[in-house]
Design a protein around this motif. Sequence first.
Motif, PDB file in Angstrom:
ATOM      1  N   ARG A  11       5.885   0.371 -12.114  1.00 47.39           N
ATOM      2  CA  ARG A  11       5.253   1.685 -11.975  1.00 47.39           C
ATOM      3  C   ARG A  11       6.235   2.824 -12.183  1.00 47.39           C
ATOM      4  O   ARG A  11       5.893   3.983 -11.961  1.00 47.39           O
ATOM      5  N   GLY A  12       7.457   2.476 -12.580  1.00 45.94           N
ATOM      6  CA  GLY A  12       8.440   3.513 -12.838  1.00 45.94           C
ATOM      7  C   GLY A  12       8.907   4.237 -11.586  1.00 45.94           C
ATOM      8  O   GLY A  12       9.287   5.415 -11.653  1.00 45.94           O
ATOM      9  N   LEU A  13       8.927   3.530 -10.458  1.00 52.12           N
ATOM     10  CA  LEU A  13       9.273   4.150  -9.180  1.00 52.12           C
ATOM     11  C   LEU A  13      10.682   3.797  -8.702  1.00 52.12           C
ATOM     12  O   LEU A  13      11.064   4.162  -7.585  1.00 52.12           O
ATOM     13  N   ALA A  14      11.455   3.106  -9.539  1.00 53.68           N
ATOM     14  CA  ALA A  14      12.765   2.621  -9.100  1.00 53.68           C
ATOM     15  C   ALA A  14      13.695   3.759  -8.684  1.00 53.68           C
ATOM     16  O   ALA A  14      14.605   3.556  -7.875  1.00 53.68           O
ATOM     17  N   GLY A  15      13.473   4.954  -9.193  1.00 52.19           N
ATOM     18  CA  GLY A  15      14.327   6.071  -8.826  1.00 52.19           C
ATOM     19  C   GLY A  15      14.024   6.666  -7.475  1.00 52.19           C
ATOM     20  O   GLY A  15      14.843   7.422  -6.925  1.00 52.19           O
ATOM     21  N   SER A  16      12.859   6.322  -6.909  1.00 53.29           N
ATOM     22  CA  SER A  16      12.479   6.935  -5.629  1.00 53.29           C
ATOM     23  C   SER A  16      12.084   5.935  -4.553  1.00 53.29           C
ATOM     24  O   SER A  16      11.822   6.329  -3.422  1.00 53.29           O
ATOM     25  N   VAL A  17      12.019   4.656  -4.897  1.00 48.75           N
ATOM     26  CA  VAL A  17      11.705   3.607  -3.908  1.00 48.75           C
ATOM     27  C   VAL A  17      12.876   2.639  -3.851  1.00 48.75           C
ATOM     28  O   VAL A  17      13.277   2.084  -4.876  1.00 48.75           O
ATOM     29  N   VAL A  71       0.837  -1.202   0.000  1.00 51.15           N
ATOM     30  CA  VAL A  71       0.000   0.000   0.000  1.00 51.15           C
ATOM     31  C   VAL A  71       0.873   1.254   0.000  1.00 51.15           C
ATOM     32  O   VAL A  71       0.543   2.249  -0.658  1.00 51.15           O
ATOM     33  N   LEU A  72       1.997   1.208   0.696  1.00 51.69           N
ATOM     34  CA  LEU A  72       2.927   2.332   0.649  1.00 51.69           C
ATOM     35  C   LEU A  72       3.398   2.591  -0.784  1.00 51.69           C
ATOM     36  O   LEU A  72       3.460   3.740  -1.236  1.00 51.69           O
ATOM     37  N   VAL A  73       3.748   1.522  -1.484  1.00 53.72           N
ATOM     38  CA  VAL A  73       4.198   1.672  -2.874  1.00 53.72           C
ATOM     39  C   VAL A  73       3.072   2.228  -3.741  1.00 53.72           C
ATOM     40  O   VAL A  73       3.290   3.123  -4.570  1.00 53.72           O
ATOM     41  N   ALA A  74       1.850   1.731  -3.528  1.00 50.16           N
ATOM     42  CA  ALA A  74       0.711   2.234  -4.305  1.00 50.16           C
ATOM     43  C   ALA A  74       0.423   3.702  -3.995  1.00 50.16           C
ATOM     44  O   ALA A  74      -0.050   4.451  -4.858  1.00 50.16           O
ATOM     45  N   ALA A  75       0.707   4.109  -2.754  1.00 50.48           N
ATOM     46  CA  ALA A  75       0.468   5.491  -2.341  1.00 50.48           C
ATOM     47  C   ALA A  75       1.576   6.439  -2.802  1.00 50.48           C
ATOM     48  O   ALA A  75       1.384   7.666  -2.817  1.00 50.48           O
ATOM     49  N   TRP A  76       2.732   5.881  -3.167  1.00 51.82           N
ATOM     50  CA  TRP A  76       3.912   6.707  -3.374  1.00 51.82           C
ATOM     51  C   TRP A  76       3.774   7.740  -4.496  1.00 51.82           C
ATOM     52  O   TRP A  76       4.232   8.883  -4.337  1.00 51.82           O
ATOM     53  N   PRO A  77       3.153   7.445  -5.628  1.00 46.86           N
ATOM     54  CA  PRO A  77       2.996   8.488  -6.656  1.00 46.86           C
ATOM     55  C   PRO A  77       2.286   9.736  -6.140  1.00 46.86           C
ATOM     56  O   PRO A  77       2.643  10.859  -6.514  1.00 46.86           O
ATOM     57  N   ALA A  78       1.292   9.561  -5.269  1.00 48.77           N
ATOM     58  CA  ALA A  78       0.593  10.719  -4.703  1.00 48.77           C
ATOM     59  C   ALA A  78       1.507  11.517  -3.782  1.00 48.77           C
ATOM     60  O   ALA A  78       1.422  12.747  -3.716  1.00 48.77           O
ATOM     61  N   VAL A  79       2.397  10.812  -3.047  1.00 50.16           N
ATOM     62  CA  VAL A  79       3.364  11.515  -2.197  1.00 50.16           C
ATOM     63  C   VAL A  79       4.346  12.299  -3.076  1.00 50.16           C
ATOM     64  O   VAL A  79       4.653  13.470  -2.808  1.00 50.16           O
TER      65      VAL A  79
END
Length: 379
Positions: free
Chosen positions: A245-251, A209-217
């Motif tokens: 989700r293309g989040l590898a740069g921030s997660v 859920v944290l990962v799913a929420a991360w784009p909004a953060v």
Amino acid sequence: MSARRTLVVTNDFPPRQGGIQTFVAALLARRPPGSLVVLASRSPGWEAHDAALPYEVVRHPTGMLLPTPGVARAAAALARRHGCHTAFFGAAAPLGLLAPALREAGVRHLVGATHGHETGWVALPGARQVVRRIAGGLDVLTYISDYTRSRLEPALGGRVRLAQLSPGVDVDRFTPAADGTAVRRRHGLGEGPVVVCVSRLVARKGQDVLVAAWPAVLARHPGARLLLVGGGPDEARLRRVVAGRGLAGSVVLTGPVAPAHLPEHYATGDVFAMPCRTRRGGLDVEGLGMVYLEAAACGLPVVGGTSGGAPEAVRDGETGTVVREPRSPEAVAAAVTALLDDPARARAMGAAGRAWVEQRWSWTTIAATFAGLLEPARH
């Protein structure tokens, strides 16, 4: 015969690793060394570990202690040899079934600990009968949170006195003075705000859920980073989701981290978040949530979930926020961004959390409670 001691019977003992093992070892470390004798199972490295301890440890030649006649004889022999009038089971189930043999050996006061998973046991008819039988043989059964007591008490029907004995926090290790600089550098976290989660990677803990929420953060705080500390069965899936989700740069997922290095990982964070949720119809539930207290001890505001006893480890609105809908990425993102939006409020919550842990959850406080439970004259 040597001086009278408390007999400790436990499978959960270092060098085997785990939360219960850490709990039991920390309790014993704060007892007078001459007051203990331990019967434990064997795990790799036990010889060197035991040689450094200030009390006697007897290792039964097995990797798992069970309430068998052979273990009962070994425990009774130790109790007689040391004149033990008190015994403590590091985990009451199933070793509390040894209670009758210990009473025959002269033990007068028996205390058994529960750690949270027993709440699932008492929901199942067969296991509930075993837990009831164990409780009936003890003088005191401990619980870690009001939530776990609420699940245990109706099932036990007054067979034993219940008393709270929660894990504690080493406030000298988990401290705002811990330095996360090296961890930040190692994982390329930069200078922006960091949200950290320290826990096993399992669905109940809510890293998904944290990962799913991360784009909004990120939409509000583009320079923020999410640091997921720990290993577990969900690691591969989470890595795929982060990449997809293309989040590898921030997660960043660190993988497993040794307990000795946890304080420096907490110290990377500006906010701690673990939106835990109950699963499997109540069988997969958080007993308390020690990571919230460790994070608070490090001066971090915390974002927690509603599973089981987790809300007892967060003073909602004072040391952090309890997200009432921990399955909702939108709700989790709102709680996290509210703290990132207001660094002064976040720091104040972190300071309040540190003070609360020092007062209520330090091992000094927990050790005093344990000492009282071992003294039958007080009951």
